[in-house]
Design an enzyme around this catalytic site. Structure first.
Site, PDB file in Angstrom:
ATOM      1  N   LYS A 104       0.921  -1.301   0.298  1.00 54.83           N
ATOM      2  CA  LYS A 104      -0.033   0.159  -0.079  1.00 54.83           C
ATOM      3  C   LYS A 104       0.909   1.147   0.031  1.00 54.83           C
ATOM      4  O   LYS A 104       0.898   2.221  -0.912  1.00 54.83           O
ATOM      5  CB  LYS A 104      -0.839  -0.148   1.062  1.00 54.83           C
ATOM      6  CG  LYS A 104      -2.014  -1.020   1.261  1.00 54.83           C
ATOM      7  CD  LYS A 104      -2.757  -1.287   2.223  1.00 54.83           C
ATOM      8  CE  LYS A 104      -2.291  -1.388   3.862  1.00 54.83           C
ATOM      9  NZ  LYS A 104      -2.002  -2.818   3.795  1.00 54.83           N
ATOM     10  N   SER A 105       1.666   1.302   0.858  1.00 61.02           N
ATOM     11  CA  SER A 105       2.462   2.589   0.906  1.00 61.02           C
ATOM     12  C   SER A 105       3.467   2.578  -0.224  1.00 61.02           C
ATOM     13  O   SER A 105       3.872   3.811  -0.596  1.00 61.02           O
ATOM     14  CB  SER A 105       3.389   2.645   2.255  1.00 61.02           C
ATOM     15  OG  SER A 105       4.394   1.315   2.314  1.00 61.02           O
ATOM     16  N   SER A 551     -12.726 -24.338  14.146  1.00 57.25           N
ATOM     17  CA  SER A 551     -11.816 -25.546  13.453  1.00 57.25           C
ATOM     18  C   SER A 551     -11.667 -26.671  14.537  1.00 57.25           C
ATOM     19  O   SER A 551     -11.379 -27.487  14.117  1.00 57.25           O
ATOM     20  CB  SER A 551     -10.669 -25.148  13.044  1.00 57.25           C
ATOM     21  OG  SER A 551      -9.913 -24.581  14.211  1.00 57.25           O
ATOM     22  N   LYS A 594      -0.960 -26.603  10.866  1.00 54.36           N
ATOM     23  CA  LYS A 594      -1.613 -27.713  12.077  1.00 54.36           C
ATOM     24  C   LYS A 594      -1.049 -28.910  11.729  1.00 54.36           C
ATOM     25  O   LYS A 594      -0.703 -29.850  12.512  1.00 54.36           O
ATOM     26  CB  LYS A 594      -3.053 -27.577  11.808  1.00 54.36           C
ATOM     27  CG  LYS A 594      -3.674 -26.183  12.087  1.00 54.36           C
ATOM     28  CD  LYS A 594      -5.186 -26.361  11.934  1.00 54.36           C
ATOM     29  CE  LYS A 594      -5.936 -25.052  12.644  1.00 54.36           C
ATOM     30  NZ  LYS A 594      -7.469 -25.169  12.128  1.00 54.36           N
TER      31      LYS A 594
END
Length: 677
Positions: A104-105, A551, A594
């Site tokens: 973005k910047s 989850s 996981k």
């Protein structure tokens, strides 16, 4: 590194190069065109485009040419890049919303290079003889301000020289007269002192006539870029310094105490505000006025300061506003400010992943070359090292066929790998350096997770073998990129009143709803009367953060069913997955992290939703350590997790029968009614 991964990339090598490719009125449709990856000794082997390098052939990343324009160095954000270039040409405001580190910047800064520097102005503040608390403001072309101030200073110096010359003549006459004529040397010295201080006091008025150069754009080669992220009111809107000496000729002239804000420094340029919602409402309201009027008077921001009495004439602030933030930035943003930006510009969502194709892989090769060039202290990367970085980009995307666009963290990996290579005085960064960097650049969450697992080993809280009733190894994610094994235990006890499901472990709203959905399935299939029983569910050692998300649904369901039916669960198994009220296993996030956490904890098998099967991108070292079992229904979960053939088979068959009947009934009902959509 600053806000985004390549924000601090070097500016164009010279102004002629920077402006050479800027769009003209005739090629507006070509603004968002792709930038080819090229350079000396770089070839594209179209027959091997499926290679991780997209068919590129090069010796190392030093062969890759880096585009001169900053906007052409943006990776992956084609739509945002197109919008920024159009906004720069048409002088439109832009709001960019997306995950941190997506560029973005960098895009905001690139916009300043696209704006015409010929229109830059200097701003001067003058003393107002009619009202000293209302300084006058004048704008001149860039570079003229210094000349005007210097001319006023030279004129002031000449006046002071003449006054000093006259003063010394008068002092000499007075002292000579008192010594030679009246013979009163003491009176002469006293009179000379009075004359001296009178001259010095009166000369201060001449200094006050010299204007202050508030905004100086004389040395700018591109339009201004002002980052006002987190700025307080004075830094954003301008301020007037407090003056403790407000009278008696000792005071500093009001116009000399005026200080420009970011909105004034950004005149004819870009004002960038990240996390726009962190600005207080008053500042957002003033910012809205500045956008609307194109000018904003400067006054003291502290009500108790002498500066509060001073207010200048309106100071130009004709800037392009680029607001940025995450999704929550829009919640606390002033609605009228957002309306102004949207009404006079664009809103764009920054993608955090992009399709994995040969063109994008080649862009990633260029990204690594840009990071090395920007840092200036890293050895260039070999092709094998680049391949490993691109593999990590695929893995961090969390989805099959995607590459991550959160390039700040990926740029950090590039720098760590380069530092490792530099520490051993290597000419190139190798694949092994990247592998070592992946271990050394673990996030805080991953370090905590690894330490947690080690401590659990010490206290034998980890169970990865044998079997147990009502205990299941669940899986969770810490910080978005670190997996951890989270045991869930269930117990059924006689109730002292109406039976209920009690869950502990600092469950947040979504997790609590998941437990309620699981209880619906249990009530549906169970032969036992649960109205006289309490079902206790415990998320073991979840820590201060609690449990957020659904989850662990299949984990909870398996633990409760095991406790109800008194059938043990295999402890070499871990699982993750959401659950619908009909028993379907739904996809979850972070499945790769996981699975790796289960392997680290010593589990031999792991159950994941079948819909997540394509998202699995575990490291090679874990592939032989753990078996991945994709499932689509709770009956499949129980078939794998429960131990005891006769009891398990009976339970699974009963559950399949009940859920299939419910599913058939739902399908028949749906066929006879109109869809709400």
């Amino acid at each position: 590194m600053s806000d985004d991964p390549t924000t601090d990339l070097p500016p164009p090598k010279d102004d002629s190069e920077a402006g050479a490719d800027e769009p003209t009125d005739g090629d507006l449709d070509a603004l968002g065109s792709e930038v080819a990856v090229e350079g000396e000794n770089v070839e594209i082997d179209e027959a091997n485009e499926d290679d991780l390098l997209g068919g590129l052939r090069f010796d190392d990343t030093s062969n890759i040419s880096i585009p001169d324009r900053l906007v052409d160095q943006v990776i992956g954000q084609k739509e945002a890049r197109d919008i920024v270039m159009r906004a720069a040409k048409q002088h439109r405001h832009v709001m960019m919303i997306g995950s941190p580190g997506t560029g973005k910047s960098m895009l905001a800064k690139a916009m300043s290079y696209l704006l015409p520097k010929e229109s830059l102005q200097d701003v001067l503040v003058y003393h107002n003889p009619d009202d000293s608390n209302e300084p006058k403001v004048r704008t001149v072309p860039a570079g003229k301000g210094d000349q005007i101030v210097e001319a006023h200073r030279e004129e002031s110096r000449k006046r002071n020289q003449m006054r000093s010359f006259l003063m010394w003549i008068i002092l000499a006459v007075i002292i000579g007269y008192s010594f030679l004529v009246v013979h009163q040397i003491l009176i002469g010295i006293l009179a000379a002192g009075i004359i001296y201080f009178a001259f010095r006091y009166s000369s201060r008025g001449g200094d006050a006539m010299v204007p202050k150069l508030l905004i100086n754009n004389a040395d700018r080669s591109v339009a201004p870029f002002e980052d006002a992220t987190g700025a307080h009111a004075g830094a954003l809107l301008g301020d007037v310094r407090h003056d403790p000496f407000q009278s008696g000729g000792m005071e500093t002239p009001s116009h000399d105490r005026v200080e420009a804000g970011a909105i004034h420094k950004a005149n004819k340029g870009v004002l960038f505000v990240d996390e726009i919602n962190t600005l207080d409402i008053r500042s957002q309201q003033h910012l809205m006025t500045a956008i609307q009027e194109g000018e904003f008077a400067i006054t003291g921001q502290s009500e108790r300061s002498s500066g509060a009495m001073v207010q200048t004439e309106p100071v130009p602030c004709d800037f392009i506003m680029v607001a940025a933030g995450n999704m929550d930035a829009m919640e606390n943003m002033h609605p009228a400010l957002r309306s102004r930006i949207k009404g006079y510009g664009y809103e764009v969502y920054m993608e955090d992943t992009i399709d994995d194709d040969p063109e994008m892989r080649r862009q990633y090769v260029r990204f690594i070359a840009q990071e090395v060039d920007k840092d200036g202290r890293l050895p260039h990367f070999s092709p094998d090292a680049v391949r490993e970085i691109i593999l990590e980009a695929k893995r961090r995307a969390g989805r099959k066929g995607q590459l991550t666009l959160e390039l700040r963290d990926l740029g950090g990996l590039v720098r760590v790998a380069g530092d490792i290579a530099r520490s051993r005085d290597a000419e190139r960064t190798t694949r092994q350096d990247v592998l070592d960097a992946k271990k050394r650049s673990r996030s805080i969450e991953q370090q905590v997770a690894d330490d947690y697992i080690e401590r659990r080993k010490d206290y034998e809280l980890r169970v990865s073998q044998g079997e147990a009733v009502g205990r299941v190894n669940g899986l969770a994610v810490m910080g978005g990129d670190s997996g951890i094994v989270l045991p869930v235990m269930a117990e059924v006890a006689p109730s002292q009143g109406p039976g209920e499901v009690i869950a502990t472990g600092q469950l947040k709203e979504m997790a609590q709803e998941a437990v309620e959905n699981v209880s619906a399935i249990i009530k549906k299939f169970s032969d036992e009367d649960l109205s006289q029983k309490d079902v206790h569910i415990q998320f073991v050692q979840v820590g201060e953060g609690g449990v957020d998300g659904d989850s662990a649904s299949i984990t909870v369901a398996t633990a409760v069913i095991s406790a109800l039916e008194n059938i043990p669960v295999a402890q070499d198994l871990a699982m993750t997955g959401s659950l619908s009220v009909r028993g379907d296993v739904l996809p979850v996030g972070g499945v790769t992290h996981k699975i790796e956490a289960a392997a680290k904890a010593g589990c031999k098998r792991v159950i994941i939703p079948k819909a997540n099967e394509q998202d699995v991108m575990i490291e090679d070292e874990y592939k032989d350590q753990i078996e991945i079992i994709p499932v689509s229904h709770i009956s499949e979960v129980l078939d794998v997790a429960l131990v005891g053939e006769v009891e398990k088979d009976s339970l699974v068959d009963r559950l399949k029968n009940i859920t299939s009947k419910a599913l058939d009934a739902g399908q028949q009902g749906a066929s006879g009614s109109a869809s709400p959509n």
